[in-house]
Design a protein around this motif. Structure first.
Motif, PDB file in Angstrom:
ATOM      1  N   UNK A  48       0.829  -1.206   0.000  1.00 58.24           N
ATOM      2  CA  UNK A  48       0.000   0.000   0.000  1.00 58.24           C
ATOM      3  C   UNK A  48       0.865   1.259   0.000  1.00 58.24           C
ATOM      4  N   UNK A  49       1.882   1.279   0.860  1.00 53.77           N
ATOM      5  CA  UNK A  49       2.743   2.459   0.943  1.00 53.77           C
ATOM      6  C   UNK A  49       3.575   2.630  -0.324  1.00 53.77           C
ATOM      7  N   UNK A  50       4.007   1.529  -0.923  1.00 54.63           N
ATOM      8  CA  UNK A  50       4.771   1.621  -2.162  1.00 54.63           C
ATOM      9  C   UNK A  50       3.888   2.134  -3.294  1.00 54.63           C
ATOM     10  N   UNK A  51       2.661   1.642  -3.369  1.00 53.65           N
ATOM     11  CA  UNK A  51       1.733   2.118  -4.398  1.00 53.65           C
ATOM     12  C   UNK A  51       1.431   3.599  -4.218  1.00 53.65           C
ATOM     13  N   UNK A  52       1.251   4.028  -2.959  1.00 56.04           N
ATOM     14  CA  UNK A  52       0.995   5.447  -2.692  1.00 56.04           C
ATOM     15  C   UNK A  52       2.189   6.297  -3.080  1.00 56.04           C
ATOM     16  N   UNK A  53       3.390   5.787  -2.853  1.00 56.98           N
ATOM     17  CA  UNK A  53       4.600   6.511  -3.232  1.00 56.98           C
ATOM     18  C   UNK A  53       4.691   6.650  -4.745  1.00 56.98           C
ATOM     19  N   UNK A  54       4.405   5.568  -5.461  1.00 55.08           N
ATOM     20  CA  UNK A  54       4.492   5.593  -6.914  1.00 55.08           C
ATOM     21  C   UNK A  54       3.402   6.459  -7.549  1.00 55.08           C
ATOM     22  N   UNK A  55       2.246   6.557  -6.886  1.00 53.76           N
ATOM     23  CA  UNK A  55       1.166   7.399  -7.390  1.00 53.76           C
ATOM     24  C   UNK A  55       1.432   8.877  -7.123  1.00 53.76           C
ATOM     25  N   UNK A  56       2.350   9.155  -6.212  1.00 61.69           N
ATOM     26  CA  UNK A  56       2.653  10.543  -5.873  1.00 61.69           C
ATOM     27  C   UNK A  56       1.618  11.180  -4.986  1.00 61.69           C
ATOM     28  N   UNK A  57       1.021  10.398  -4.108  1.00 62.44           N
ATOM     29  CA  UNK A  57      -0.040  10.916  -3.247  1.00 62.44           C
ATOM     30  C   UNK A  57       0.474  11.408  -1.902  1.00 62.44           C
ATOM     31  N   UNK A  58       1.709  11.871  -1.849  1.00 62.37           N
ATOM     32  CA  UNK A  58       2.235  12.478  -0.639  1.00 62.37           C
ATOM     33  C   UNK A  58       2.958  11.539   0.302  1.00 62.37           C
ATOM     34  N   UNK A  59       3.114  10.282  -0.032  1.00 63.54           N
ATOM     35  CA  UNK A  59       3.843   9.341   0.817  1.00 63.54           C
ATOM     36  C   UNK A  59       5.329   9.624   0.687  1.00 63.54           C
ATOM     37  N   UNK A  60       6.023   9.689   1.829  1.00 64.29           N
ATOM     38  CA  UNK A  60       7.453   9.946   1.753  1.00 64.29           C
ATOM     39  C   UNK A  60       8.214   8.634   1.551  1.00 64.29           C
ATOM     40  N   UNK A  61       9.386   8.743   0.964  1.00 66.45           N
ATOM     41  CA  UNK A  61      10.199   7.586   0.607  1.00 66.45           C
ATOM     42  C   UNK A  61      10.616   6.809   1.851  1.00 66.45           C
ATOM     43  N   UNK A  62      10.906   7.515   2.920  1.00 68.62           N
ATOM     44  CA  UNK A  62      11.389   6.861   4.131  1.00 68.62           C
ATOM     45  C   UNK A  62      10.338   5.912   4.722  1.00 68.62           C
ATOM     46  N   UNK A  63       9.109   6.354   4.791  1.00 68.56           N
ATOM     47  CA  UNK A  63       8.046   5.492   5.330  1.00 68.56           C
ATOM     48  C   UNK A  63       7.844   4.256   4.468  1.00 68.56           C
ATOM     49  N   UNK A  64       7.888   4.449   3.165  1.00 69.26           N
ATOM     50  CA  UNK A  64       7.719   3.316   2.251  1.00 69.26           C
ATOM     51  C   UNK A  64       8.874   2.328   2.401  1.00 69.26           C
ATOM     52  N   UNK A  65      10.090   2.822   2.489  1.00 67.73           N
ATOM     53  CA  UNK A  65      11.247   1.944   2.617  1.00 67.73           C
ATOM     54  C   UNK A  65      11.247   1.205   3.960  1.00 67.73           C
ATOM     55  N   UNK A  66      10.844   1.879   5.024  1.00 67.31           N
ATOM     56  CA  UNK A  66      10.756   1.238   6.335  1.00 67.31           C
ATOM     57  C   UNK A  66       9.716   0.118   6.301  1.00 67.31           C
ATOM     58  N   UNK A  67       8.570   0.378   5.663  1.00 68.97           N
ATOM     59  CA  UNK A  67       7.527  -0.648   5.555  1.00 68.97           C
ATOM     60  C   UNK A  67       8.015  -1.846   4.742  1.00 68.97           C
ATOM     61  N   UNK A  68       8.744  -1.574   3.661  1.00 70.59           N
ATOM     62  CA  UNK A  68       9.275  -2.666   2.833  1.00 70.59           C
ATOM     63  C   UNK A  68      10.302  -3.483   3.612  1.00 70.59           C
ATOM     64  N   UNK A  69      11.170  -2.818   4.370  1.00 76.82           N
ATOM     65  CA  UNK A  69      12.178  -3.534   5.155  1.00 76.82           C
ATOM     66  C   UNK A  69      11.541  -4.357   6.273  1.00 76.82           C
ATOM     67  N   UNK A  70      10.496  -3.822   6.912  1.00 77.80           N
ATOM     68  CA  UNK A  70       9.790  -4.587   7.947  1.00 77.80           C
ATOM     69  C   UNK A  70       9.186  -5.845   7.338  1.00 77.80           C
ATOM     70  N   UNK A  71       8.568  -5.699   6.164  1.00 82.61           N
ATOM     71  CA  UNK A  71       7.969  -6.854   5.499  1.00 82.61           C
ATOM     72  C   UNK A  71       9.040  -7.867   5.123  1.00 82.61           C
ATOM     73  N   UNK A  72      10.176  -7.387   4.636  1.00 84.21           N
ATOM     74  CA  UNK A  72      11.260  -8.276   4.245  1.00 84.21           C
ATOM     75  C   UNK A  72      11.821  -9.032   5.450  1.00 84.21           C
ATOM     76  N   UNK A  73      12.040  -8.332   6.547  1.00 86.81           N
ATOM     77  CA  UNK A  73      12.569  -8.980   7.754  1.00 86.81           C
ATOM     78  C   UNK A  73      11.588 -10.001   8.325  1.00 86.81           C
TER      79      UNK A  73
END
Length: 97
Positions: A48-73
């Motif tokens: 969800x956060x990655x899609x919001x980042x790619x759509x340009x809806x105001x999601x910051x890169x840091x939040x998206x990357x943290x969410x991706x790393x949490x999912x990966x771990x």
């Protein structure tokens, strides 16, 4: 920020004993199911956060990357637990009774 590892129950939950399973079996199955659900929730949050980042809806890169790393771990942890369970099963299957 919640830690998915700290949310895992170490002791079995005895609230489901009425289902006919032993407390030890109930705790093991429910712990695994809960860990898998947490990993799935973290993955969907990362999506969800990655899609919001790619759509340009105001999601910051840091939040998206943290969410991706949490999912990966959490996925890596789940795979390591699975590997340990498979190794234990293989060890038990090699035992002679």
């Amino acid at each position: 920020m919640t830690n998915p590892i700290s949310n895992l129950r170490i002791l079995p939950d005895t609230s489901g004993i009425a289902s006919g399973r032993s407390p030890r079996e109930w705790g093991f199955v429910e712990t695994l199911r809960g860990a898998m659900n947490q990993a799935e929730q973290l993955q969907s949050a990362a999506d969800t956060k990655t899609a919001a980042l790619l759509e340009g809806s105001g999601m910051d890169v840091h939040s998206a990357m943290i969410a991706v790393e949490k999912a990966d771990l959490s996925f890596q942890l789940m795979m390591q637990v699975r590997n340990k369970i498979v190794a234990a099963y293989q060890e038990i299957s090699r035992m002679q009774f």
